[in-house]
Design an enzyme around this catalytic site. Structure first.
Site, PDB file in Angstrom:
ATOM      1  N   SER A 255       0.862  -1.200   0.000  1.00  0.00           N
ATOM      2  CA  SER A 255       0.000   0.000   0.000  1.00  0.00           C
ATOM      3  C   SER A 255       0.888   1.235   0.000  1.00  0.00           C
ATOM      4  CB  SER A 255      -0.850   0.022   1.268  1.00  0.00           C
ATOM      5  OG  SER A 255      -0.022   0.244   2.396  1.00  0.00           O
ATOM      6  N   ASP A 256       0.382   2.345  -0.548  1.00  0.00           N
ATOM      7  CA  ASP A 256       1.077   3.591  -0.254  1.00  0.00           C
ATOM      8  C   ASP A 256       0.842   3.843   1.229  1.00  0.00           C
ATOM      9  OD1 ASP A 256       2.579   5.826  -0.337  1.00  0.00           O
ATOM     10  OD2 ASP A 256       1.534   6.772  -2.000  1.00  0.00           O
ATOM     11  N   PHE A 257       1.738   4.653   1.819  1.00  0.00           N
ATOM     12  CA  PHE A 257       1.834   4.675   3.275  1.00  0.00           C
ATOM     13  C   PHE A 257       0.701   5.463   3.954  1.00  0.00           C
ATOM     14  CE2 PHE A 257       6.442   3.302   4.203  1.00  0.00           C
ATOM     15  CZ  PHE A 257       6.404   2.386   3.157  1.00  0.00           C
TER      16      PHE A 257
END
Ligand code: BGC
Length: 698
Positions: A255-257
């Site tokens: 996932s993007d953070f």
């Protein structure tokens, strides 16, 4: 300098004595999976950092150390240790290269692979085993705040540059390709719904991701935004249908953070690793599985994907290369300088008055007083300070670089340009003036705490424009050096100055490289990886606050071609201190089968007086297609070095499959039996291209 020690025995039980075959990797991954209980499996799927550390990051600095995930001590399975890119390795102190957009301007695949290799070595030497360096989002509009992190506007060019970076990094560690997909508005990134038809998604916003997957990329990062109504981290169509099923991606999706996913449901959609904390997976996911609300198969699939890559990369690398001395080594500093030299684009270079010489390179036999003007000449300006911030041990500013390189009898005076009157006086007293202006981290970058983000205007700041006009009026030999992450609109002053050079954010060795170019030690060879428009009206609609936005099929040079707009500086354009002639465009046939490949060759001659490198570009146009297509699209490029007077043939392989369009009805790619035009030349500007036609048979 603080540096992480290399983790001893870092791959634990995964390191084999011999390199494992694909089948053996699979077997080992399954064997490990079979030994795990549910909790252990789910733990592979998210970050190991406690949530409270997020607060600490605000104070001690985010990304200073590799971010861990999924370590299993019982089975000696190492964790993922993530470090970010893409202008270098963001942990500790690392080499700061020019930003990706600048490297995109080099159009130099071999150079990008070497930079990837250097980043891989530095990352691994500092304890990371996954690098988030391959940012390949399409620059749909140059106002995008993180434009500097990608390579440009064209999917083919993005794919080739990204693939080169994957190759380089993955000699050592896993590379992460991001942000899948259509992440190109910064301020609205957490909520914007990017809408597009399937053809646009397949042909414009995703083929470069496929290119990197085909190159063997281990990891893909989902984007924050939505695509057609679903957050990318929850987007089954993007993650499962396209990436994993159709493209056969064997790696895992991270996932993007922080806000990259919104619930455990992301796992069902194909998201394998939640980073950097455990918020939605972890206990919640375990509970769902135990209650029978979430299939354990899905967990197993995610864990297998992660284990597969851990085992694969346990085999990678040459251990003697990873040590503290490998970080910011002399070789990497030299590489950063070379990259900066090869990424600065000479946009304009004319003669002034009755001169028989162009303004650049600076003629040291005649220029004895050089005035350098502008605040940016004397401060480090290497780009954004968000997640991509690299902390090099030093930055050579333009002023320092120019002073170091100028011959002793060339006196350099500096004025920061704040007091225009004084700057004008300095300009009047000089033989040549270099004005350095543009953007900084304050003007563009990641949108954090309501700072930076997307640009509101593509022009320079009014005070910079006024400064250029006043200086140019005082001294006709004025060179403007621009800094920034993407296109700048230059209409109000371009015609008033004889020379313009785009230096981007040129990295820690930027000042040296700039001096190398301005003093003619190196001839500029870079070309624009994004169109520089005359005005925003030549670009697609952009709204940094958009909740929903339609991405059409056309943007950049494709849109300008379609609308008949003449940009200020076209895609692929860049001057040199020498000149090149293109002759004798040849095709090895007039018809190829749909599974065939056309060979296209052209002779390129260096017709000037100094050695130089030329980026040769190949575009294709379509005659009589069933669907609306671009007037021309980039389908190949090559960089060639030529001594004065030298001619070399440049040969391209153009597979027919590269000509396909995506047919939404058939949900498949179609190669049409029509006539195609090949264009070859020095930029996307039609007048400069040689052309020939061929067709594709059944
Ligand atoms: C950025 C990513 C980056 C991640 C980790 C996010 O905010 O969008 O590009 O890889 O942070 O630093």
């Amino acid at each position: 300098m603080t540096r992480a020690k290399r983790v001893p025995g870092e791959w634990g039980a995964l390191k084999a004595d011999v390199v494992l075959s694909k089948g053996q990797v699979e077997e080992r991954a399954k064997h490990l999976l079979a030994q795990m209980n549910l909790k252990e499996k789910v733990r592979q799927m998210s970050g190991d950092t406690p949530l409270v550390s997020g607060v600490a990051w605000l104070f001690v600095g985010y990304n200073r150390r590799p971010i861990p995930a999924g370590e299993n001590r019982r089975l000696s399975i190492p964790g993922i240790r993530f470090s970010d890119g893409p202008r270098g390795v963001v942990v500790y102190r690392s080499t700061c290269f020019p930003v990706s957009m600048a490297r995109g301007a080099s159009w130099d695949i071999e150079l990008e692979e070497r930079i990837g290799d250097a980043m891989g070595v530095e990352a691994r030497s500092q304890g990371a085993n996954l690098l988030g360096n391959v940012c390949i989002n399409v620059l749909r509009h140059p106002a995008w705040g993180r434009a500097q992190e990608t390579y440009g506007e064209d999917p083919f060019h993005l794919g080739e540059m990204g693939a080169a970076s994957v190759r380089g990094v993955q000699r050592h560690i896993m590379a992460c390709v991001k942000h899948y997909a259509a992440n190109s508005i910064e301020n609205a990134r957490f909520r914007v719904d990017v809408r597009m038809n399937e053809r646009t998604l397949r042909e414009v916003y995703s083929p470069h991701f496929k290119r990197c997957v085909d190159e063997g990329a281990a990891v893909v990062m989902s984007a924050y935004n939505k695509v057609n109504g679903h957050y990318c981290g929850h987007n089954r169509h993007l993650l499962r249908d396209i990436l994993k099923s159709e493209w056969g991606f064997q790696g895992f999706v991270v996932s993007d953070f922080m806000w990259g996913i919104r619930s455990a449901g992301a796992a069902a959609a194909g998201l394998d690793l939640e980073m950097p904390f455990t918020v939605h997976f972890g206990k919640k996911l375990v509970k769902l599985v135990r209650e029978g609300k979430f299939p354990e198969d899905v967990v197993d699939e995610a864990v297998l994907r992660i284990l597969r890559q851990k085992i694969r990369f346990a085999q990678a690398g040459e251990s003697e290369r990873y040590n503290p001395q490998a970080v910011v080594s002399a070789a990497h500093k030299a590489l950063a300088r070379e990259a900066a030299q090869k990424s600065m684009v000479l946009l304009k270079n004319e003669r002034t008055g009755g001169d028989d010489h162009r303004v650049l390179p600076i003629d040291v036999a005649r220029v004895k007083r050089l005035a350098v003007i502008g605040k940016l000449a004397a401060v480090p300006n290497i780009g954004d300070t968000g997640s991509s911030m690299v902390r090099p041990p030093y930055v050579v500013t333009p002023l320092v670089g120019l002073r170091r390189t100028a011959p002793e009898d060339c006196r350099i005076t500096y004025n920061d340009g704040k007091n225009t009157g004084r700057a004008v006086d300095a300009a009047r007293g000089a033989d040549t003036v270099v004005v350095i202006v543009g953007n900084t981290r304050k003007d563009e970058g990641e949108y954090l705490f309501h700072r930076s983000g997307d640009r509101d205007a593509l022009t320079l700041k009014p005070r910079d424009e006024a400064l250029i006009l006043r200086i140019a009026a005082a001294n006709p030999k004025t060179v403007v050096v621009l800094m920034g992450g993407s296109a700048v609109v230059t209409e109000s002053w371009r015609e008033k100055v004889p020379a313009v050079l785009m230096a981007w954010y040129p990295g820690m060795e930027g000042g040296n490289a700039l001096a190398d170019i301005l003093f003619g030690k190196v001839s500029p060879s870079a070309k624009l990886p994004c169109s520089f428009p005359r005005s925003e009206s030549q670009l697609p609609f952009f709204d940094k606050r958009a909740k929903s936005i339609e991405y059409g099929y056309f943007h950049g040079y494709r849109l300008m071609d379609k609308e008949g707009h003449e940009p200020a500086f076209p895609f692929g354009f860049g001057l040199s201190y020498t000149t090149f002639a293109y002759r004798d465009l040849r095709l090895d046939g007039t018809e190829i089968p749909t599974d065939g490949t056309l060979r296209v060759s052209v002779d390129v001659t260096n017709t000037g007086g100094v050695a130089g490198e030329e980026v040769v570009q190949l575009y294709v146009g379509y005659e009589g297609s069933q669907v609306e297509r671009c007037l021309k699209e980039l389908k190949g490029f090559a960089k060639v070095h030529l001594a004065p007077g030298e001619t070399k043939p440049v040969v391209f392989a153009l597979p027919a499959r590269r000509l396909a369009y995506y047919d939404e009805q058939r949900a498949n790619w179609v190669i049409e039996p029509i006539t195609y035009t090949v264009y070859v030349g020095p930029s996307s500007r039609a007048q400069e291209l040689l052309s020939a036609q061929f067709s594709v048979g059944g």
